[in-house]
Design a protein around this motif. Structure first.
Motif, PDB file in Angstrom:
ATOM      1  N   LEU A  34       0.770  26.340  82.280  1.00 48.34           N
ATOM      2  CA  LEU A  34       0.288  27.685  82.585  1.00 48.34           C
ATOM      3  C   LEU A  34       0.928  28.697  81.647  1.00 48.34           C
ATOM      4  CD1 LEU A  34      -1.340  29.584  84.387  1.00 48.34           C
ATOM      5  CD2 LEU A  34       0.560  29.531  86.033  1.00 48.34           C
ATOM      6  N   MET A  35       2.194  28.553  81.365  1.00 49.33           N
ATOM      7  CA  MET A  35       2.867  29.441  80.420  1.00 49.33           C
ATOM      8  C   MET A  35       2.218  29.355  79.036  1.00 49.33           C
ATOM      9  SD  MET A  35       6.950  29.705  79.552  1.00 49.33           S
ATOM     10  CE  MET A  35       7.075  27.968  79.116  1.00 49.33           C
ATOM     11  N   ASP A  36       1.843  28.164  78.622  1.00 49.39           N
ATOM     12  CA  ASP A  36       1.167  28.000  77.335  1.00 49.39           C
ATOM     13  C   ASP A  36      -0.186  28.714  77.329  1.00 49.39           C
ATOM     14  OD1 ASP A  36       3.266  26.501  76.365  1.00 49.39           O
ATOM     15  OD2 ASP A  36       2.335  24.561  76.825  1.00 49.39           O
ATOM     16  N   ARG A  37      -0.893  28.687  78.449  1.00 50.41           N
ATOM     17  CA  ARG A  37      -2.174  29.403  78.535  1.00 50.41           C
ATOM     18  C   ARG A  37      -1.959  30.911  78.368  1.00 50.41           C
ATOM     19  NH1 ARG A  37      -6.919  27.166  79.913  1.00 50.41           N
ATOM     20  NH2 ARG A  37      -6.966  25.106  80.926  1.00 50.41           N
ATOM     21  N   VAL A  38      -0.916  31.424  78.974  1.00 51.43           N
ATOM     22  CA  VAL A  38      -0.617  32.850  78.847  1.00 51.43           C
ATOM     23  C   VAL A  38      -0.329  33.185  77.381  1.00 51.43           C
ATOM     24  CG1 VAL A  38       1.003  34.674  79.488  1.00 51.43           C
ATOM     25  CG2 VAL A  38       0.201  33.048  81.220  1.00 51.43           C
ATOM     26  N   ARG A  39       0.436  32.351  76.726  1.00 50.12           N
ATOM     27  CA  ARG A  39       0.752  32.584  75.309  1.00 50.12           C
ATOM     28  C   ARG A  39      -0.502  32.556  74.443  1.00 50.12           C
ATOM     29  NH1 ARG A  39       6.034  28.638  75.459  1.00 50.12           N
ATOM     30  NH2 ARG A  39       7.618  30.264  75.814  1.00 50.12           N
ATOM     31  N   GLU A  40      -1.431  31.667  74.774  1.00 48.17           N
ATOM     32  CA  GLU A  40      -2.689  31.606  74.014  1.00 48.17           C
ATOM     33  C   GLU A  40      -3.498  32.886  74.172  1.00 48.17           C
ATOM     34  OE1 GLU A  40      -4.615  28.165  75.518  1.00 48.17           O
ATOM     35  OE2 GLU A  40      -3.216  26.740  74.587  1.00 48.17           O
ATOM     36  N   LEU A  41      -3.469  33.461  75.388  1.00 45.11           N
ATOM     37  CA  LEU A  41      -4.219  34.695  75.629  1.00 45.11           C
ATOM     38  C   LEU A  41      -3.559  35.910  74.990  1.00 45.11           C
ATOM     39  CD1 LEU A  41      -5.240  34.348  79.403  1.00 45.11           C
ATOM     40  CD2 LEU A  41      -6.733  34.169  77.407  1.00 45.11           C
ATOM     41  N   ARG A  42      -2.234  35.874  74.809  1.00 51.04           N
ATOM     42  CA  ARG A  42      -1.523  37.032  74.262  1.00 51.04           C
ATOM     43  C   ARG A  42      -0.568  36.571  73.162  1.00 51.04           C
ATOM     44  NH1 ARG A  42      -1.021  41.865  76.784  1.00 51.04           N
ATOM     45  NH2 ARG A  42      -3.029  41.226  77.657  1.00 51.04           N
ATOM     46  N   PRO A  43      -1.122  36.199  71.997  1.00 48.22           N
ATOM     47  CA  PRO A  43      -0.251  35.759  70.901  1.00 48.22           C
ATOM     48  C   PRO A  43       0.730  36.869  70.521  1.00 48.22           C
ATOM     49  CG  PRO A  43      -2.560  35.261  70.427  1.00 48.22           C
ATOM     50  CD  PRO A  43      -2.555  36.143  71.640  1.00 48.22           C
ATOM     51  N   GLY A  44       1.935  36.491  70.242  1.00 49.18           N
ATOM     52  CA  GLY A  44       2.946  37.465  69.855  1.00 49.18           C
ATOM     53  C   GLY A  44       3.772  37.997  71.004  1.00 49.18           C
ATOM     54  N   LEU A  45       3.295  37.855  72.239  1.00 55.71           N
ATOM     55  CA  LEU A  45       4.062  38.301  73.383  1.00 55.71           C
ATOM     56  C   LEU A  45       5.160  37.282  73.687  1.00 55.71           C
ATOM     57  CD1 LEU A  45       4.418  40.319  75.753  1.00 55.71           C
ATOM     58  CD2 LEU A  45       2.811  38.915  77.061  1.00 55.71           C
ATOM     59  N   SER A  46       6.347  37.769  73.939  1.00 56.83           N
ATOM     60  CA  SER A  46       7.469  36.904  74.271  1.00 56.83           C
ATOM     61  C   SER A  46       7.333  36.465  75.725  1.00 56.83           C
ATOM     62  CB  SER A  46       8.784  37.666  74.057  1.00 56.83           C
ATOM     63  OG  SER A  46       9.893  36.859  74.389  1.00 56.83           O
ATOM     64  N   VAL A  47       7.073  35.177  75.948  1.00 56.94           N
ATOM     65  CA  VAL A  47       6.819  34.645  77.286  1.00 56.94           C
ATOM     66  C   VAL A  47       7.861  33.578  77.607  1.00 56.94           C
ATOM     67  CG1 VAL A  47       5.139  33.559  78.818  1.00 56.94           C
ATOM     68  CG2 VAL A  47       4.347  35.072  77.003  1.00 56.94           C
ATOM     69  N   HIS A  48       8.461  33.692  78.804  1.00 58.52           N
ATOM     70  CA  HIS A  48       9.540  32.794  79.198  1.00 58.52           C
ATOM     71  C   HIS A  48       9.301  32.304  80.630  1.00 58.52           C
ATOM     72  CE1 HIS A  48      11.890  34.254  75.690  1.00 58.52           C
ATOM     73  NE2 HIS A  48      11.255  35.382  75.970  1.00 58.52           N
ATOM     74  N   LEU A 111      -7.849  35.049  92.144  1.00 54.25           N
ATOM     75  CA  LEU A 111      -7.422  33.869  92.895  1.00 54.25           C
ATOM     76  C   LEU A 111      -8.595  33.252  93.648  1.00 54.25           C
ATOM     77  CD1 LEU A 111      -3.956  34.963  94.335  1.00 54.25           C
ATOM     78  CD2 LEU A 111      -4.412  33.308  92.511  1.00 54.25           C
ATOM     79  N   ALA A 112      -9.460  34.099  94.201  1.00 51.69           N
ATOM     80  CA  ALA A 112     -10.655  33.580  94.866  1.00 51.69           C
ATOM     81  C   ALA A 112     -11.543  32.836  93.875  1.00 51.69           C
ATOM     82  CB  ALA A 112     -11.425  34.718  95.530  1.00 51.69           C
ATOM     83  N   GLU A 113     -11.625  33.342  92.659  1.00 51.45           N
ATOM     84  CA  GLU A 113     -12.399  32.660  91.608  1.00 51.45           C
ATOM     85  C   GLU A 113     -11.818  31.273  91.331  1.00 51.45           C
ATOM     86  OE1 GLU A 113     -12.798  33.035  86.776  1.00 51.45           O
ATOM     87  OE2 GLU A 113     -12.881  34.897  87.934  1.00 51.45           O
ATOM     88  N   ALA A 114     -10.506  31.215  91.178  1.00 55.68           N
ATOM     89  CA  ALA A 114      -9.855  29.940  90.897  1.00 55.68           C
ATOM     90  C   ALA A 114      -9.980  28.978  92.074  1.00 55.68           C
ATOM     91  CB  ALA A 114      -8.387  30.167  90.551  1.00 55.68           C
ATOM     92  N   LEU A 115      -9.823  29.478  93.285  1.00 53.20           N
ATOM     93  CA  LEU A 115      -9.953  28.628  94.477  1.00 53.20           C
ATOM     94  C   LEU A 115     -11.352  28.032  94.577  1.00 53.20           C
ATOM     95  CD1 LEU A 115      -8.014  30.902  96.971  1.00 53.20           C
ATOM     96  CD2 LEU A 115      -7.393  28.538  96.436  1.00 53.20           C
ATOM     97  N   HIS A 227      -5.310  26.945  85.993  1.00 49.00           N
ATOM     98  CA  HIS A 227      -6.669  27.493  85.905  1.00 49.00           C
ATOM     99  C   HIS A 227      -6.655  28.746  85.026  1.00 49.00           C
ATOM    100  CE1 HIS A 227     -10.413  29.455  87.095  1.00 49.00           C
ATOM    101  NE2 HIS A 227     -10.811  28.284  87.575  1.00 49.00           N
ATOM    102  N   PRO A 228      -7.670  28.929  84.173  1.00 48.12           N
ATOM    103  CA  PRO A 228      -7.685  30.101  83.276  1.00 48.12           C
ATOM    104  C   PRO A 228      -7.554  31.436  84.007  1.00 48.12           C
ATOM    105  CG  PRO A 228      -9.344  28.519  82.605  1.00 48.12           C
ATOM    106  CD  PRO A 228      -8.783  28.008  83.894  1.00 48.12           C
ATOM    107  N   ALA A 229      -8.104  31.528  85.223  1.00 53.92           N
ATOM    108  CA  ALA A 229      -7.986  32.784  85.968  1.00 53.92           C
ATOM    109  C   ALA A 229      -6.532  33.084  86.324  1.00 53.92           C
ATOM    110  CB  ALA A 229      -8.835  32.723  87.240  1.00 53.92           C
ATOM    111  N   MET A 230      -5.718  32.052  86.483  1.00 49.08           N
ATOM    112  CA  MET A 230      -4.307  32.274  86.772  1.00 49.08           C
ATOM    113  C   MET A 230      -3.611  32.937  85.593  1.00 49.08           C
ATOM    114  SD  MET A 230      -3.347  31.154  89.836  1.00 49.08           S
ATOM    115  CE  MET A 230      -1.700  30.444  89.786  1.00 49.08           C
ATOM    116  N   ALA A 231      -3.905  32.487  84.384  1.00 47.32           N
ATOM    117  CA  ALA A 231      -3.293  33.095  83.203  1.00 47.32           C
ATOM    118  C   ALA A 231      -3.734  34.549  83.058  1.00 47.32           C
ATOM    119  CB  ALA A 231      -3.658  32.287  81.961  1.00 47.32           C
ATOM    120  N   ARG A 232      -5.003  34.820  83.318  1.00 48.73           N
ATOM    121  CA  ARG A 232      -5.494  36.205  83.224  1.00 48.73           C
ATOM    122  C   ARG A 232      -4.816  37.080  84.277  1.00 48.73           C
ATOM    123  NH1 ARG A 232     -10.625  33.833  83.452  1.00 48.73           N
ATOM    124  NH2 ARG A 232     -11.327  35.249  85.095  1.00 48.73           N
TER     125      ARG A 232
END
Length: 250
Positions: A34-48, A111-115, A227-232
């Motif tokens: 999931l962290m990797d998905r977030v990084r893909e959506l926001r390149p350059g953002l420091s994610v930990h 979350l409803a979308e992902a569920l 799920h992609p909606a979780m990263a968004r």
């Protein structure tokens, strides 16, 4: 001579995903993906990533490693409760880093979308027939908490999911709150709902998610996971918190 550029904006705060932690090794794999998905959506953002307990890196260690870098802590939790109200803010307050604590992920329409998508993957019909509309129902299976705000948040998610599915959605819990999933099954059956699915309202696999799935009389969905909606939604909570007045910094 090097010249400063006062017009340049400072870099954005780091985003720290705060997971609960689990003895199930699949949980760490899930939140890392999931962290990797977030990084893909926001390149350059420091994610930990930091955990409240049980897994490394622990949140305190992640915050210490950031040094003076401001951070936004986004709990990978689905409702308000003790961890969101006390544990995470207290960890943030004792860290050297200046940190804001974002709201939990739920409730939110994403979350409803992902569920719904997870239910479709498990076999829920994309276009329910008359039998499902009249006899179908869903149990929204959550971890549970003694905090009444947690139950209120879960009920709101249940209403969002019911609107999407067109059938009743009843919250149930693995511990610390009622009803349990088996009790919810009996309640729905007594109401004439004999095709009951369990929607796994968990961020990652673990003991509670497995326990709830085993009680499903029909089908059970997988946890929300990567799920992609979780990263968004994580980025939405991050951006919300970045826009919060400094007076509310943890």
């Amino acid at each position: 001579m090097t010249r400063s550029h006062p017009h340049l904006a400072p870099p954005p705060p780091a985003l720290v995903l705060v997971a609960h932690g689990s003895r199930d090794p699949r949980a760490l794999t899930t939140v890392t993906t999931l962290m990797d998905r977030v990084r893909e959506l926001r390149p350059g953002l420091s994610v930990h990533l930091g955990h409240i307990e049980l897994n490394e890196p622990l949140l305190a260690d992640t915050l210490a490693a950031l040094g003076d870098t401001p951070a936004v802590l986004v709990p990978l939790l689905l409702s308000r409760g003790y961890h969101v109200k006390h544990d995470i803010p207290e960890m943030a307050a004792t860290a050297r880093v200046r940190a804001r604590v974002a709201p939990p992920l739920g409730p939110h329409p994403l979350l409803a979308e992902a569920l719904r998508d997870r239910l479709l993957e498990a076999g829920w019909p994309p276009v329910p027939d008359e039998a499902v509309r009249r006899g179908g129902a869903v149990i929204l299976a959550a971890a549970g908490s003694r905090d009444p705000d947690s139950a209120r948040d879960t009920r709101r998610t249940a209403r969002l999911l019911a609107t999407r599915l067109g059938v009743p959605v009843l919250p149930a819990y693995a511990c610390a709150a009622t009803p349990s999933v088996p009790t919810a099954v009996r309640t729905l059956t007594a109401r004439g709902r004999h095709r009951v699915a369990v929607a796994s309202y968990f961020t990652a696999p673990g003991r509670f998610a497995a326990q709830c799935a085993q009680a499903a009389p029909w089908l059970a969905s997988a946890p929300l996971g990567d799920h992609p909606a979780m990263a968004r939604l994580i980025l939405h909570r991050y951006e919300q918190s970045c826009a919060t007045p400094l007076a509310q910094v943890a």
